[in-house]
Structure formats: structure tokens, C-alpha cells
Enzyme design. Structure first.
Site, PDB file in Angstrom:
ATOM      1  N   LYS A 155      69.821 123.876  -2.877  1.00 36.20           N
ATOM      2  CA  LYS A 155      68.814 124.862  -2.419  1.00 36.20           C
ATOM      3  C   LYS A 155      67.481 124.187  -2.098  1.00 36.20           C
ATOM      4  O   LYS A 155      66.400 124.617  -2.535  1.00 36.20           O
ATOM      5  CB  LYS A 155      68.627 126.000  -3.443  1.00 36.20           C
ATOM      6  CG  LYS A 155      69.387 127.252  -3.031  1.00 36.20           C
ATOM      7  CD  LYS A 155      69.162 128.438  -3.887  1.00 36.20           C
ATOM      8  CE  LYS A 155      68.575 129.617  -3.130  1.00 36.20           C
ATOM      9  NZ  LYS A 155      69.256 129.991  -1.876  1.00 36.20           N
TER      10      LYS A 155
HETATM   11  N1  PMP Z   1      74.850 129.707   0.283  1.00 32.33           N
HETATM   12  C1  PMP Z   1      73.575 129.556   0.678  1.00 32.33           C
HETATM   13  C2  PMP Z   1      73.275 128.521   1.708  1.00 32.33           C
HETATM   14  C3  PMP Z   1      72.561 130.351   0.141  1.00 32.33           C
HETATM   15  O1  PMP Z   1      71.284 130.203   0.547  1.00 32.33           O
HETATM   16  C4  PMP Z   1      72.892 131.360  -0.795  1.00 32.33           C
HETATM   17  C5  PMP Z   1      71.829 132.263  -1.346  1.00 32.33           C
HETATM   18  N2  PMP Z   1      71.244 131.767  -2.499  1.00 32.33           N
HETATM   19  C6  PMP Z   1      74.231 131.470  -1.197  1.00 32.33           C
HETATM   20  C7  PMP Z   1      75.186 130.636  -0.639  1.00 32.33           C
HETATM   21  C8  PMP Z   1      74.643 132.451  -2.255  1.00 32.33           C
HETATM   22  O2  PMP Z   1      74.224 131.999  -3.524  1.00 32.33           O
HETATM   23  P1  PMP Z   1      73.879 133.007  -4.696  1.00 32.33           P
HETATM   24  O3  PMP Z   1      75.066 133.873  -4.852  1.00 32.33           O
HETATM   25  O4  PMP Z   1      73.653 132.127  -5.881  1.00 32.33           O
HETATM   26  O5  PMP Z   1      72.684 133.758  -4.286  1.00 32.33           O
END
Ligand code: PMP
Length: 313
Positions: A155
Site C-alpha cells: 500500500k
Molecule cells: N487491492 C488494492 C490495490 C487496494 O488498494 C485495496 C484497498 N485497500 C484492496 C486490494 C483491498 O484491500 P482491503 O480489503 O484490505 O481493503
């Protein structure tokens, strides 16, 4: 509307008082790590329910090390700060909490400065993608970053240029969202979502070495499917054409929640309507995040708005 309160430089301050120097390293080079946490509003009590906040801050705690950033507090304390921030903003709707840990040094030059900054803001958030009608998606002409260029599991702010290019291209071409392939040509994820397919009654999702974020909603969905519906998930390499022959497809993410996909590259998925497994998981997820699943209470952190509670007495 009262001015939002943000957490900045170790203090809760009005939004207009939080100012970053123009040479902040992260602003120029994308050297930050962020998170996104939903805080669901409970109209029956006036409380907010943060979904898996400790898991988000623990993920952040692991990821910041990739950029040699130090968090100012342990994950459990950051959860308390997030709760306090939500409390201070007295939401009356669903909110999204955005923590950001960043390289704060003010210098020209790409090596990582020593100085770290940390901030947290909240914004109201309803639907991020339409979760009701079934999305029409395209396979992006952009490829997902690979782990040895900018790791997607972390992230990292700069990695979201890749997401922005794909998401914008999809919108410009009339699609609701993009699906990334990785450099090997296998399915990776959406621009800000993980992706699941339903094939032969099982869930299939790209494994964590495909250039994906290790999503918390992804983990939640696999748990709900296993425990509540006796449905197993295969985490494996997924070919592009499996998107065209899948019975169902859906995205998962904190912002996106569970969003069924009913068309890919102009080809209808399954019956062309959100399928039974996607719909059942959506229902289970919605119950869970709004406090209706006692089995998973441990994933929810309730923030009571003291003033509102006092007013109710
Ligand atoms: N992939 C990406 C590239 C993201 O930015 C997100 C959003 N956080 C997700 C997947 C989903 O992750 P999460 O379920 O932890 O929000």
C-alpha cells in the site's frame, strides 16, 4: 458543517491547521504507506463500528518497514487514535478512516530521509463502486506492478499511480472498473480491490505472489465462505480467460466492500446478474460489518459518541 478534525504531527487539530511543507519527500516521490478503514454508522445507537482496525494497523506496521518508515505508536495505540478521531468528528453517516505514514524529510533526492510523519483523516464514504447492479469491467492495458519494482502488498503511495492509470483508462473507455493482469499475464486484482471468481461452486482468487494487496476483505470473505457456507477458496494463478468462463466474479475491498462483476471485456459473466454466491456473501458481509454477526464481534470496534449517548439519556 463543522470543520473536520484531523490527527497530524501527534495532535488532533482542525483540518485547516494541518499543513505540509512543500518539499515533503512523500509529496514528490510517493514515499508513504497508507491504510483505509471503514467506520460504519449504526443509526440505532448513534455509534460507529470500525471494521478490523487492528488488522489494518498491523498490516501497516509490517508494510512501513519496506520504506524504512517507523510508526509513531504500536498498532493497538493507533486503533485508539482512530477511535478518538472518529469520536471527535461525530459522524452521522458511514465514514472512511485514512491513516498515512510518510517520509517527511524536506530534500531533493530520492534516498529515504530519516524524518517520518504520520497523519490520519476521516471522510464520509457511501458506495465506492456500485455494489447493486453488477459491474462492467475491462482487462486493463496497464500491467500490475511487480513485487521487485514497487511491491503492491505494501500500500505504497507511489504504487497508486499504477492504479490511477488503470482506473481512469477504464472509466474513459466506459467501463466501471479495471482488472489488472500482472507482468506474467495472470489475473492480479482491481485498481483498489481484490478479485474472486466462482468456478464449480468454489471460490478462486489470485494467490499472494501474483502482485496483489493481501486484502483484509479478501481474508474476511474467505472466512465467511468457509465457516458460514462451507465453500473453499483456491488461492492460485488465475488465467485471463478464466474471467470469461467464470460462473460469478466479484471484487472485495474496504471501500468497494463486495461488488459483483457481471461483464468482462464485453462478455457476460454467468447469467449476467449478480450470482447466488456473490449475493449470499454480500449479505453475510453487510450483516457482519453492521454488528449483526455475534460470531465475529472481535472484528468490530464500537465507538460510542459520548455526547450523543448523553443526549439520549
Ligand atoms: N487491492 C488494492 C490495490 C487496494 O488498494 C485495496 C484497498 N485497500 C484492496 C486490494 C483491498 O484491500 P482491503 O480489503 O484490505 O481493503
Amino acid at each position: 458543517m463543522p470543520e473536520p478534525i484531523v490527527y497530524f504531527d501527534g495532535r488532533f487539530v482542525p483540518d485547516s491547521a494541518a499543513k505540509l511543507p512543500v518539499l515533503t519527500h512523500c509529496l514528490h516521490y510517493g514515499t508513504g504507506v497508507f491504510e483505509g478503514i471503514r467506520a460504519y454508522f449504526d443509526p440505532s445507537t448513534g455509534d460507529s463500528l470500525l471494521f478490523r482496525p487492528l488488522d489494518h494497523f498491523e498490516r501497516m506496521g509490517h508494510n512501513v518497514g519496506i520504506l524504512k518508515i517507523h510508526l509513531p505508536h504500536l498498532p493497538a495505540s493507533l486503533v485508539e487514535i482512530a477511535c478518538e478521531l472518529v469520536r471527535m468528528n461525530r459522524p452521522t453517516t458511514d465514514m472512511y478512516v485514512r491513516p498515512l505514514a510518510y517520509k517527511a524529510g524536506q530534500k531533493i533526492g530520492v534516498t529515504l530521509p530519516d524524518e517520518d510523519g504520520f497523519l490520519m483523516v476521516t471522510v464520509p464514504m457511501g458506495q465506492y463502486l456500485d455494489t447493486t447492479k453488477g459491474l462492467s469491467c475491462c482487462v486493463s492495458s496497464w500491467r500490475r506492478l511487480q513485487d521487485n519494482s514497487i511491491p503492491c502488498r505494501a500500500k505504497i503511495c507511489g504504487a497508486y499511480v499504477n492504479s490511477a492509470l488503470a482506473a481512469q483508462e477504464a472509466r474513459d473507455r466506459g467501463f466501471d472498473e479495471a482488472i489488472f493482469l500482472n507482468e506474467a499475464g495472470h489475473v492480479a486484482e482491481g485498481s483498489a480491490e481484490n478479485i474472486f471468481l466462482v468456478r464449480g461452486g468454489r471460490l478462486v482468487t489470485p494467490d499472494v505472489s501474483q502482485g496483489i494487496l493481501e486484502g483484509i476483505t479478501r481474508d474476511t470473505v474467505m472466512t465467511l465462505a468457509r465457516e458460514g457456507m462451507d465453500i473453499a477458496t483456491d488461492q492460485r494463478v488465475v488465467d485471463r480467460t478464466e474471467l470469461y468462463v467464470a460462473d460469478e466474479i466479484f471484487f472485495t475491498g474496504t471501500a468497494a466492500q463486495i461488488a459483483p462483476v457481471t461483464k468482462v471485456d464485453g462478455r457476460v459473466v454467468g447469467t449476467g446478474a449478480p450470482g447466488p454466491i456473490s449475493t449470499a456473501l454480500q449479505g453475510a458481509y453487510e450483516r457482519l460489518v453492521r454488528g449483526g454477526a455475534p460470531d465475529h464481534e472481535r472484528w468490530l470496534r464500537r465507538v460510542t459518541h459520548l455526547a450523543a449517548a448523553g443526549e439520549r439519556r
